[in-house]
Enzyme design. Structure first.
Site, PDB file in Angstrom:
ATOM      1  N   GLY A   2       2.383   6.021  11.832  1.00 36.43           N
ATOM      2  CA  GLY A   2       2.598   7.455  11.660  1.00 36.43           C
ATOM      3  C   GLY A   2       3.233   7.813  10.335  1.00 36.43           C
ATOM      4  O   GLY A   2       3.238   7.012   9.402  1.00 36.43           O
ATOM      5  N   HIS A  26      -3.337   6.487   4.582  1.00 35.64           N
ATOM      6  CA  HIS A  26      -3.784   6.308   5.962  1.00 35.64           C
ATOM      7  C   HIS A  26      -5.122   7.041   6.193  1.00 35.64           C
ATOM      8  O   HIS A  26      -6.028   6.515   6.826  1.00 35.64           O
ATOM      9  CB  HIS A  26      -2.769   6.900   6.947  1.00 35.64           C
ATOM     10  CG  HIS A  26      -1.429   6.227   6.943  1.00 35.64           C
ATOM     11  ND1 HIS A  26      -0.277   6.871   6.556  1.00 35.64           N
ATOM     12  CD2 HIS A  26      -1.048   4.972   7.290  1.00 35.64           C
ATOM     13  CE1 HIS A  26       0.748   6.053   6.678  1.00 35.64           C
ATOM     14  NE2 HIS A  26       0.326   4.894   7.111  1.00 35.64           N
TER      15      HIS A  26
HETATM   16  P1  AMP Z   1       1.813   1.787   8.252  1.00 29.55           P
HETATM   17  O1  AMP Z   1       1.750   3.061   9.010  1.00 29.55           O
HETATM   18  O2  AMP Z   1       2.684   1.858   7.044  1.00 29.55           O
HETATM   19  O3  AMP Z   1       2.065   0.591   9.129  1.00 29.55           O
HETATM   20  O4  AMP Z   1       0.372   1.570   7.658  1.00 29.55           O
HETATM   21  C1  AMP Z   1      -0.786   1.632   8.456  1.00 29.55           C
HETATM   22  C2  AMP Z   1      -1.947   1.119   7.641  1.00 29.55           C
HETATM   23  O5  AMP Z   1      -2.114   1.933   6.489  1.00 29.55           O
HETATM   24  C3  AMP Z   1      -1.729  -0.320   7.136  1.00 29.55           C
HETATM   25  O6  AMP Z   1      -2.945  -1.028   7.205  1.00 29.55           O
HETATM   26  C4  AMP Z   1      -1.300  -0.100   5.720  1.00 29.55           C
HETATM   27  O7  AMP Z   1      -1.595  -1.197   4.868  1.00 29.55           O
HETATM   28  C5  AMP Z   1      -2.149   1.112   5.339  1.00 29.55           C
HETATM   29  N1  AMP Z   1      -1.541   1.784   4.189  1.00 29.55           N
HETATM   30  C6  AMP Z   1      -0.244   2.149   4.031  1.00 29.55           C
HETATM   31  N2  AMP Z   1      -0.049   2.687   2.822  1.00 29.55           N
HETATM   32  C7  AMP Z   1      -1.256   2.670   2.193  1.00 29.55           C
HETATM   33  C8  AMP Z   1      -1.706   3.088   0.902  1.00 29.55           C
HETATM   34  N3  AMP Z   1      -0.880   3.612   0.003  1.00 29.55           N
HETATM   35  N4  AMP Z   1      -3.013   2.919   0.604  1.00 29.55           N
HETATM   36  C9  AMP Z   1      -3.868   2.368   1.503  1.00 29.55           C
HETATM   37  N5  AMP Z   1      -3.499   1.949   2.737  1.00 29.55           N
HETATM   38  C10 AMP Z   1      -2.218   2.100   3.078  1.00 29.55           C
END
Ligand code: AMP
Length: 281
Positions: free
Chosen positions: A29, A35
């Site tokens: 989230g 995301h």
């Molecule tokens: P998180 O909510 O931070 O656990 O991230 C969920 C997914 O989004 C994970 O696969 C992250 O690697 C991806 N994600 C987070 N930040 C970025 C970003 N800046 N660019 C691309 N994917 C991202």
């Protein structure tokens, strides 16, 4: 968009959608464009896209980090609706883990450095939550961001070694105009700190150039670390050049196509990570 909060309802709904192909985007989230880019890609490549929002307590090694994790569920669901996500799965902790989790997963050498070393138990928690999600959602494809480079390697190993019939799709890191990698944790930074945080990306760019120029790695890491830390803004946890697949530390003779430079640093107590492939970026 269907908003589903229980495992039983998710199973029932997905059964009713058979035989549509499913793309799955797990998140914690506090969504941003990074995301949403995963959701958009999944939408292009599958009949049905399921996004989960679940701040997974068992992957946090510090309770204060879990407590401070930003939560913006209402805004998140609006953003997902806008990009046309089909299903938002948003279970409570009690629903997802009805009893204490006793299972743990050891990923071996791949989790011994960097995030694995600085956040004991982190990847076990990531592994357990993903096994549960994969069994519930049964996606054909799962979308992850390169920003969490070590996580991608761990998920690759999980899928291969536990025979999940899922294609891992790794998507490029989305950045702010300043170069700062988009992250939910950026929401905890004040505007001046946000500006400072973009120094992490510039540090990675310099280090990638260091590798390409064949300059000494250890000395360069130490110089960059000192520069980042000198004005007291950053506390650098690690800077490492590692192999893109094994994540083992590499030397200057390593094939540049298989080298990624990774960084983790705290700024005002907010822990940020980023990485850059030395050859391609
Ligand atoms: P998180 O909510 O931070 O656990 O991230 C969920 C997914 O989004 C994970 O696969 C992250 O690697 C991806 N994600 C987070 N930040 C970025 C970003 N800046 N660019 C691309 N994917 C991202």
């Amino acid at each position: 968009m269907q908003i589903i909060t229980t495992k039983a309802d998710l199973r029932l709904f997905l059964k009713s959608q058979y035989p549509k192909s499913i793309g799955f985007v797990p998140t914690m989230g506090a969504l941003h464009q990074g995301h949403l880019a995963l959701v958009e890609r999944s939408k292009r490549e599958n009949d049905l896209t399921v996004c989960s929002i679940f701040v997974n307590p068992i992957q946090f090694n510090k309770p204060e980090d879990l407590a401070k994790y930003p939560r913006t569920e209402e805004q998140d669901s609006l953003m997902l609706r806008e990009v046309g996500c089909d299903v938002l799965f948003m279970p409570s902790v009690d629903e997802f883990y009805p009893s204490q989790v006793l299972t743990s997963i050891n990923f071996g050498t791949i989790e011994q450095s960097m995030e694995g070393a600085f956040r004991p138990g982190h990847f076990s928690g990531v592994g357990v939550v993903l096994c549960k999600f994969f069994n519930l959602v049964k996606p054909q494809k799962a979308y992850f961001g390169q920003k969490d480079f070590q996580q991608c390697a761990v998920v690759r190993q999980l899928i291969v070694e536990l025979d999940f019939d899922i294609e891992l799709v790794i998507c490029p890191t989305l950045r702010e105009a300043s170069g700062l990698a988009m992250s939910s944790r950026n929401k905890r930074l004040k505007p001046t700190q946000l500006e400072n945080a973009s120094k992490l990306y510039r540090a990675l760019q310099t280090l990638a150039q260091v590798f390409r120029d064949g300059l000494p790695l250890k000395a360069s890491i130490s110089t960059i670390k000192n520069t980042l830390e000198q004005d007291g803004i950053f506390e650098v946890e690690y800077i490492e050049f590692v192999d893109t697949h094994t994540l083992a530390p590499v030397g200057i003779k390593h094939d540049p196509a298989r080298v990624v430079v990774c960084i983790a640093a705290l700024i005002d107590g907010v822990r940020l990570i980023d990485n850059l492939l030395v050859e391609h970026e």
